[in-house]
Structures are given as structure tokens and as C-alpha cells.
Scaffold this active site. Structure first.
Site, PDB file in Angstrom:
ATOM      1  CB  CYS A  95      30.735  55.602  26.508  1.00 17.30           C
ATOM      2  SG  CYS A  95      30.931  53.946  27.160  1.00 17.30           S
ATOM      3  CB  CYS A  98      30.459  55.748  30.166  1.00 18.13           C
ATOM      4  SG  CYS A  98      31.912  55.095  29.353  1.00 18.13           S
TER       5      CYS A  98
END
Length: 147
Positions: A95, A98
Site C-alpha cells: 500500500c 501506508c
């Protein structure tokens, strides 16, 4: 040679005079006069606070990972016992948001190093029962637990 010594204050703070300079195509001026010792000290403290990093605390704190449900239970019990808030970042290595968010949270953790604990869970490296227990459906998810 110590520049911060009392006898060398004239080196650090020479008498200031009016100066003119150009900045971004605008004419700016800096006007100042010779200050007393108290004012010089106050300006030095303000300059140090603005330009020098605070070395008494870290710039960032590495967040601790949570690997299984038992570890999460121990963390929650410990936080409840200390009445300390905890922040859990549910993330994945694939991600992009993230990956971008984690260093920001580690810098934030440095500001609250004595007041809160910061953890992260990589959803690809833990059992899916832990992910379901956290009720996580999207990444990144940040949970703040206050006791």
C-alpha cells in the site's frame, strides 16, 4: 575556542545597523539598534529554538510491530493498566499510502513518546483472525485506543 563564552558576546551579536536587501523582487529592510544584554540573550534563545533541533528528544521513534493476537492482548492490558493511549496503524507493504504514512506517524510518536505508544500491524504478515478482530477492511486504518 568557545564561542558561547561571556567574553565573546560581541562576536555573536555585533552592533546591528540598518541594512537593505532585495528578496523576491521586493525591497525589504531590516532595521535594528544595539540591544542590552538581556535582549541579546532573549534573541539568542529564540534563535536557538527556531534553528537548532531539540536534541533532548528523538526526531522519530520506530513503531513496534504487532505480530499476533496474544501480543495485542498483552499490549491492550498493559495500556489499560497504565491508562495510556495507544495508536495502531493497520498497514500493508504493498500500500503506497501506508508506506508514506508510516514515517509521518513515527515523527508524531517522537512528540508523544512519554504520553502514548504507537504500533503497526502488517496485515499480510499476521493471521487473518487478527485482521478480522480489528474489523479492518481498508488500508491504511488507524485506530486510537484511549483508556
Amino acid at each position: 575556542m568557545s564561542v558561547l563564552g561571556a567574553s565573546t558576546s560581541h562576536i555573536l551579536y555585533p552592533p546591528l545597523h540598518q541594512h537593505h536587501f532585495l528578496t523576491n523582487a521586493k525591497r525589504c529592510s531590516f532595521l535594528s539598534t544595539d540591544f542590552g544584554d538581556h535582549r541579546r540573550r532573549e534573541l539568542r534563545i529564540k534563535a536557538e529554538a527556531g534553528f537548532w533541533p531539540d536534541l533532548s528528544r528523538p526526531a522519530s521513534v520506530e513503531m513496534e510491530s504487532i505480530d499476533d493476537s496474544d501480543q495485542l492482548d498483552r499490549i491492550l492490558i498493559h495500556a489499560q493498566h497504565l491508562s495510556q493511549p495507544i495508536l495502531i496503524d493497520w498497514m500493508a507493504t504493498w500500500c503506497r499510502k501506508c508506506i508514506y504514512l508510516k514515517p509521518k506517524l513515527e515523527k508524531l510518536a517522537a512528540d508523544y513518546v512519554t504520553k502514548a505508544k504507537f504500533y503497526y500491524v502488517d496485515v499480510n504478515k499476521v493471521p487473518q483472525s487478527l485482521v478480522k478482530r480489528g474489523n479492518i477492511s481498508k488500508m491504511p486504518t488507524i485506530q486510537l485506543l484511549i483508556y
